[in-house]
Every structure is written in structure tokens, then in C-alpha cells.
Design a protein around this motif. Structure first.
Motif, short mmCIF file in Angstrom:
data_model
loop_
_atom_site.label_atom_id
_atom_site.label_comp_id
_atom_site.label_asym_id
_atom_site.label_seq_id
_atom_site.Cartn_x
_atom_site.Cartn_y
_atom_site.Cartn_z
N LEU A 20 0.83 -1.21 0.00
CA LEU A 20 0.00 0.00 0.00
C LEU A 20 0.87 1.26 0.00
CD1 LEU A 20 -2.77 1.36 0.17
CD2 LEU A 20 -2.70 1.06 2.66
N ALA A 21 1.92 1.25 0.81
CA ALA A 21 2.83 2.40 0.86
C ALA A 21 3.48 2.63 -0.51
CB ALA A 21 3.89 2.21 1.94
N GLU A 22 3.84 1.53 -1.19
CA GLU A 22 4.42 1.65 -2.55
C GLU A 22 3.45 2.34 -3.51
OE1 GLU A 22 7.04 -2.49 -2.68
OE2 GLU A 22 5.53 -2.11 -4.23
N LEU A 23 2.19 1.92 -3.45
CA LEU A 23 1.19 2.52 -4.35
C LEU A 23 0.98 4.00 -4.03
CD1 LEU A 23 -1.46 -0.37 -4.50
CD2 LEU A 23 0.00 0.43 -6.38
N LEU A 24 1.01 4.34 -2.74
CA LEU A 24 0.83 5.75 -2.36
C LEU A 24 2.05 6.59 -2.77
CD1 LEU A 24 -0.95 5.15 1.05
CD2 LEU A 24 -1.95 6.26 -0.97
N LEU A 25 3.24 5.98 -2.73
CA LEU A 25 4.43 6.69 -3.22
C LEU A 25 4.34 6.89 -4.74
CD1 LEU A 25 7.20 5.02 -1.03
CD2 LEU A 25 6.69 7.47 -1.13
N GLU A 26 3.73 5.92 -5.42
CA GLU A 26 3.50 6.07 -6.86
C GLU A 26 2.53 7.24 -7.10
OE1 GLU A 26 1.95 3.13 -10.33
OE2 GLU A 26 2.89 2.13 -8.61
N GLY A 30 3.01 10.90 -9.15
CA GLY A 30 2.07 11.51 -10.09
C GLY A 30 1.71 12.94 -9.71
N MET A 31 1.79 13.26 -8.42
CA MET A 31 1.43 14.61 -7.95
C MET A 31 2.46 15.67 -8.35
SD MET A 31 -1.46 14.54 -6.55
CE MET A 31 -2.58 13.20 -6.17
N GLU A 32 3.67 15.23 -8.72
CA GLU A 32 4.72 16.20 -9.09
C GLU A 32 4.21 17.16 -10.17
OE1 GLU A 32 7.56 16.83 -7.69
OE2 GLU A 32 7.70 15.09 -6.35
N ALA A 33 3.40 16.63 -11.08
CA ALA A 33 2.92 17.44 -12.21
C ALA A 33 1.58 18.11 -11.94
CB ALA A 33 2.80 16.56 -13.45
N GLU A 72 -4.81 8.63 -13.62
CA GLU A 72 -3.77 8.02 -12.78
C GLU A 72 -4.27 7.78 -11.36
OE1 GLU A 72 -0.86 6.86 -13.29
OE2 GLU A 72 0.45 7.22 -11.55
N SER A 73 -4.98 8.77 -10.79
CA SER A 73 -5.51 8.61 -9.44
C SER A 73 -6.54 7.48 -9.39
CB SER A 73 -6.20 9.90 -8.97
OG SER A 73 -5.31 10.98 -9.01
N LYS A 74 -7.42 7.45 -10.39
CA LYS A 74 -8.47 6.44 -10.39
C LYS A 74 -7.88 5.03 -10.49
CE LYS A 74 -11.27 8.58 -13.48
NZ LYS A 74 -12.49 8.84 -14.29
N ARG A 75 -6.84 4.89 -11.32
CA ARG A 75 -6.18 3.59 -11.47
C ARG A 75 -5.56 3.15 -10.14
NH1 ARG A 75 -1.37 1.64 -11.93
NH2 ARG A 75 -0.25 3.61 -12.04
N LEU B 95 8.42 8.48 4.23
CA LEU B 95 9.09 7.66 3.22
C LEU B 95 9.50 8.47 2.00
CD1 LEU B 95 6.73 4.54 3.22
CD2 LEU B 95 8.90 4.81 4.43
N GLY B 96 8.70 9.48 1.67
CA GLY B 96 8.99 10.28 0.49
C GLY B 96 7.72 10.93 -0.01
N GLY B 97 7.85 11.62 -1.14
CA GLY B 97 6.69 12.27 -1.73
C GLY B 97 7.03 13.63 -2.28
N LYS B 98 6.00 14.37 -2.63
CA LYS B 98 6.17 15.71 -3.19
C LYS B 98 6.33 16.74 -2.08
CE LYS B 98 4.09 19.00 -6.39
NZ LYS B 98 2.97 19.26 -7.33
N GLY B 99 7.33 17.61 -2.24
CA GLY B 99 7.49 18.71 -1.30
C GLY B 99 8.38 18.40 -0.12
#
Lengths: 100, 100
Positions: A20-26, A30-33, A72-75, B95-99
Motif C-alpha cells: 500500500l505504501a508503494e502505491l501511495l508513493l506512486e 504523479g502529484m509532481e505534475a 492516474e488517481s483512479k487507477r 518515506l517520500g513524496g512531493k514537497g
């Protein structure tokens, strides 16, 4: 326009926290943009093997709402759903500080 | 070295929340010069007239510990104490993320 802050606690089913943490990091990647997303940080909780917390700051609530309908969020929501036993959220009004 | 994340909830005595938030914003200002403090954001809680949350990210736990003994921190803790009815804290591993 007021900013929006969120602390979201995801409780994972046993053995599913790390995936789950991996998916949230993914999702964070996606939020960078994504315009309006100032902060999106994924955290484990100390002394708790089932929880993942996401800390978010948005420039305004509508930017957050719009992000939820990105493909991307929905996926990612779809992929994460079977791992999640529960979600709790604390809604905040960020006033200011260092790093925002 | 692992980073340290903290969500700290301050419950203010009735009528004291806004003054408490001001003092915490003052503390946030002091953090600008503090090495190892990556994030220090002061928030009100939606639909809750007594709570103030501080979101922190530190480069490592020892930097956070050291900050508590700064003269400026001690003065603000002293000034804020009579306004505070309770404190709860959630300790995190970012763990990481934006910002961040």
C-alpha cells in the motif's frame, strides 16, 4: 482562497502495508505534475505495522477535488482498494509555517 | 539516518486557540534558521474550535531533540503552556513524496 490540509490514515489488511505504501508513493510521484498540490508525503506510523499516513497541502480545495478524477488517481485507487481495511481523515486549514 | 515526522495536536482551553496558533506560528518563524527542520506547518482543524495541529518533518530525530533546548523554543513553550489543555502526538517515518 484558503488552503486545504489533510492527514489521511490508511489501515492496511495484515501483510499489505508495504505494498500500500508503494502505491501511495506512486501516487505521490504523479502529484509532481499536479498544479495546486503543494505537499504529498507518505509516512509509516511508528510502532504500528498496519498504518500508512498521507500528509497533503493543497493551494485550494477545488485543486484537490480535481485531482481525484485524474486517470492516474483512479487507477491507483482501484489497485489500492483491496489492500485497505479502513480510512480516517482529518481536515485542516494550514495557516503557515516553514516549508509551505 | 531515517527522517522523523510528527503530527502534534494541541487542545487549547476555551477561547485560547487563536493565541496558541499565533505562538506556534512564531515558533515556525524561528524554525526558518534551524538546520534539520524541513517542514513545520501550523494548522487549525476543520469543525473544531479548540485544536491546533503542527506538522513537522525533521532530517533526523536528533535535530528535533536539539531544537527543543533552543532558548527561543523554551520561551515559547513557557508562554504557550497556560493555553494548552492537552497534547497528543503521532510519530511517523516519512518515506517520500512531493514537497520533501
Amino acid at each position: 482562497m484558503d488552503k486545504l490540509g489533510l492527514y489521511t490514515k490508511f489501515t492496511a489488511y495484515e501483510g499489505s502495508r508495504d505494498r500500500l505504501a508503494e502505491l501511495l508513493l506512486e501516487a505521490a510521484g504523479g502529484m509532481e505534475a499536479v498544479q495546486g498540490c503543494d505537499l504529498y508525503v507518505v509516512n509509516l506510523q511508528d510502532n504500528d505495522a498496519s498504518s500508512v499516513w498521507v500528509t497533503e497541502i493543497w493551494s485550494d480545495p477545488s485543486a484537490h477535488q480535481a485531482s481525484l478524477s485524474l486517470e492516474e488517481s483512479k487507477r491507483l485507487i482501484q489497485e489500492a482498494r483491496p489492500l485497505i481495511a479502513g480510512i480516517e481523515q482529518i481536515k485542516l486549514l494550514p495557516l503557515g509555517g516553514k516549508g509551505m
